[in-house]
Design an enzyme around this catalytic site. Structure first.
Site, mmCIF file in Angstrom:
data_model
loop_
_atom_site.group_PDB
_atom_site.id
_atom_site.type_symbol
_atom_site.label_atom_id
_atom_site.label_comp_id
_atom_site.label_asym_id
_atom_site.label_seq_id
_atom_site.Cartn_x
_atom_site.Cartn_y
_atom_site.Cartn_z
ATOM 1 N N PHE A 1 0.852 -1.184 0.000
ATOM 2 C CA PHE A 1 0.000 0.000 0.000
ATOM 3 C C PHE A 1 0.894 1.242 0.000
ATOM 4 O O PHE A 1 1.756 1.397 0.861
ATOM 5 C CB PHE A 1 -0.894 0.019 1.229
ATOM 6 C CG PHE A 1 -2.054 -0.939 1.157
ATOM 7 C CD1 PHE A 1 -2.114 -1.906 0.172
ATOM 8 C CD2 PHE A 1 -3.076 -0.880 2.076
ATOM 9 C CE1 PHE A 1 -3.181 -2.795 0.099
ATOM 10 C CE2 PHE A 1 -4.147 -1.753 2.024
ATOM 11 C CZ PHE A 1 -4.207 -2.714 1.030
ATOM 12 N N GLU A 2 0.647 2.130 -0.938
ATOM 13 C CA GLU A 2 1.425 3.360 -1.044
ATOM 14 C C GLU A 2 0.469 4.541 -1.126
ATOM 15 O O GLU A 2 -0.738 4.402 -0.891
ATOM 16 C CB GLU A 2 2.350 3.287 -2.270
ATOM 17 C CG GLU A 2 3.339 2.118 -2.214
ATOM 18 C CD GLU A 2 4.240 2.033 -3.434
ATOM 19 O OE1 GLU A 2 4.322 3.024 -4.189
ATOM 20 O OE2 GLU A 2 4.855 0.971 -3.643
ATOM 21 N N GLY A 3 1.006 5.711 -1.442
ATOM 22 C CA GLY A 3 0.163 6.893 -1.582
ATOM 23 C C GLY A 3 -0.639 7.171 -0.330
ATOM 24 O O GLY A 3 -0.114 7.222 0.771
#
Length: 609
Positions: free
Chosen positions: A395-397
């Site tokens: 999971f990024e952003g």
């Protein structure tokens, strides 16, 4: 500049004092002595720092004990300010009301302060703008009519270099301090898990706190009569003792109690991985300049292959789909049947093949229980269809961020975090102990929590700093591997309170040392993120200059591994341990490594054989 004056002969000084007192008495005034007398005591504890930082508390863990330079003895204090912290180190001292005290100490550095607060009258401080060598600072104060405790401190200035302090003293009349408390009794161990042990003991009269010792070393201090030792190694015996604390000092240690942690999931094998593993992401759903690589063509050196990526149909739906790259974008892509056959062949050779969820463009926010349940069912469908070994969370952003009141990583409140933890635990329970769980957060989401978790101070109230910490902590007993992306993140601060830049060995050493040592979250010494086991940690690096910012040469990669596993060639950063069981390396990506003539793989093979 200060200049010294010759002392007056004792006889003349005594006569002058008597004349002054007589003159003041004639006018109804009383002489106030501003110097210590023979009956005065030095009330500062460990002012020479010969016992480390005992009795001193430094903000945001900015202080440390050093052996050079020193003014007296063999040790001194060194503290390093940051842009947001002046590196204050302080202790609270018991004093007498209506009494005069002299505070002094020796310092080196720029903009170094020495002072006292809580005096009950006028708080005082003195400072030097520049002291290339040891300089003595001195100030005096008088306590108020009801003052019994005063805090003495030293600090630097925001963003300035490290300063050093030594031989700090507080001279004045001693107070009637209480006696040290008795040693605690009734120490018991309970609630033993693979990585934690619960402890409790009987209260001690007069104690204001307790110190917990693990295998003879102080682990933490608490105010109540219970504590939980965390970050332990599965199937390992530990000895615990407790002492009682008050203003007078520390009691003797309690009788020891021994507890053996439970066997962890898969022991320390991390899902039956080899002792040292090579992890890589395979571009399975998209094409870019690295070119397409068939799964069957991935060399045997790769032990964990993360299929990139499973992505959401919408940001908040929780519905995850895995669409393989079409032939129009990826010439030479294999059929679904050949792809599934390659997965089975890799697994037969002892490799793990996972679905990686998220990536740079796959924003996943499990804001509701319905989204959580959809996430579980859709991810399960992918795992079952392709016969995969587990899940990688990438999971990024803005997939993970903290609500404003979420400041305790051990008890998270933010829905997207709570729901993710619940979803992964459900998947783990469904597939059992063979389920492989890995995570690939950026340093922003993990190590940056050392400074900013729950404070919103970084980058204009950015709530993502350290947001992975509650997820990693809650799932640490289920976690096979954490391979933080040590790239695309800019510089980050290590436990030495220095910023380290991407691209060199020091950055990877400092970031990995934090995971294996543990660290206070947002500078709170009572809120410590416990260390992970070394077999749970791999170092994340880009495979080539095209793969991401922060590329590391093979020579620098080897330096980082030597320092962490052997404590040799460590450069400017001093680690807090040696971890020969460090699991290995992760890279983005297998495709980019193939593009770069398998240089990353060759570095791993050359080091670990």
């Amino acid at each position: 500049m200060s200049r010294s004056r010759p002392l007056r002969p004792r006889r003349a000084r005594t006569a002058l004092t008597a004349l002054t007192a007589a003159a003041l008495a004639a006018t109804g005034l009383t002489a106030l002595s501003t110097t210590a007398t023979a009956a005065d005591a030095d009330l500062a504890r460990n002012g020479g720092f010969e016992s480390g930082l005992d009795a001193w508390t430094c903000t945001s863990t900015t202080g440390r004990n050093v052996n050079s330079p020193v003014h007296g003895g063999t040790s001194a204090l060194q503290a390093t300010p940051t842009a947001a912290d002046n590196a204050q180190c302080a202790q609270t001292v018991t004093v007498k009301p209506d009494s005069t005290y002299t505070l002094s100490g020796y310092v080196r550095g720029s903009y170094v302060y020495l002072g006292a607060s809580g005096t009950g009258t006028t708080d005082v401080s003195t400072w030097t703008p520049s002291a290339a060598d040891w300089q003595k600072l001195t100030t005096t104060f008088r306590t108020g009519p009801a003052t019994t405790r005063v805090t003495i401190y030293t600090h630097g200035w925001y963003g300035s270099p490290a300063y050093t302090a030594d031989d700090i003293s507080l001279l004045g009349p001693g107070a009637d301090a209480p006696a040290p408390p008795a040693a605690p009794t009734g120490l018991k161990a309970s609630a033993v898990t693979a990585t934690s042990v619960g402890l409790s003991w009987s209260a001690v009269p007069g104690a204001t706190g307790y110190a917990v010792y693990r295998n003879g070393a102080k682990d933490r201090t608490v105010t109540g009569t219970s504590a939980t030792a965390t970050g332990l190694t599965p199937d390992t015996a530990y000895s615990f003792q407790v002492t009682a604390l008050n203003d007078a000092g520390e009691s003797a240690k309690s009788a020891p109690v021994t507890a053996t942690t439970a066997q962890g999931p898969g022991g320390e094998t991390g899902g039956d991985l080899p002792a040292h593993a090579l992890v890589g992401y395979l571009h399975a759903s998209f094409a870019n300049g690295a070119g397409y690589t068939r799964l069957a063509d991935v060399p045997d050196s790769w032990d964990v292959i993360d299929l990139a990526f499973g992505e959401p149909t919408s940001t908040t739906s929780g519905d995850i789909r895995f669409d393989r790259c079409p032939a129009t974008e990826c010439p030479g892509v294999e059929s679904d049947a050949d792809f599934k056959a390659a997965i089975k062949a890799k697994q037969a050779a002892g490799k793990k093949v996972l679905i990686s969820i998220g990536g740079q463009n796959g924003q996943v926010q499990l804001t509701t229980a319905a989204a959580r349940d959809t996430f579980v069912s859709s991810v399960s469908k992918i795992i079952d269809e392709y016969g995969l070994d587990g899940l990688d969370i990438d999971f990024e952003g803005h997939s993970l961020s903290l609500d404003a009141d979420d400041t305790d990583f051990k008890n998270p409140k933010t829905p997207v975090i709570v729901n993710l933890i619940s979803a992964v635990k459900t998947l783990k329970a469904k597939y059992g102990s063979d389920f492989v769980l890995t995570m690939a957060p950026e340093t922003f989401f993990v190590q940056l929590g050392y400074q900013y978790y729950g404070t919103g101070k970084w980058g204009g109230q950015d709530p993502r700093a350290g947001a992975y910490l509650p997820v990693v902590h809650a799932l640490r007993d289920d976690l096979t591997l954490l391979h933080v992306q040590d790239y695309n993140s800019g510089s980050s601060m290590g436990l030495d309170n220095q910023y380290h830049s991407m691209g060199g060995a020091d950055f990877h050493i400092a970031m990995t040392d934090m995971l294996l040592t543990g660290f206070p979250v947002a500078g709170d010494a009572n809120n410590v993120f416990p260390p992970l086991r070394p077999d749970q940690v791999a170092i994340g690096m880009p495979a080539s200059t095209q793969a991401g910012n922060g590329y590391v040469s093979p020579a620098e990669t080897t330096k980082a591994l030597d320092c962490l596993t052997k404590k040799t060639d460590c450069g400017s950063y001093t680690t807090h341990g040696t971890w020969p069981a460090l699991r290995g390396l992760m890279t983005w990506s297998i495709n980019w490594d193939r593009f770069n003539s398998w240089q990353f793989q060759k570095t791993f093979d050359g080091y670990f054989g």
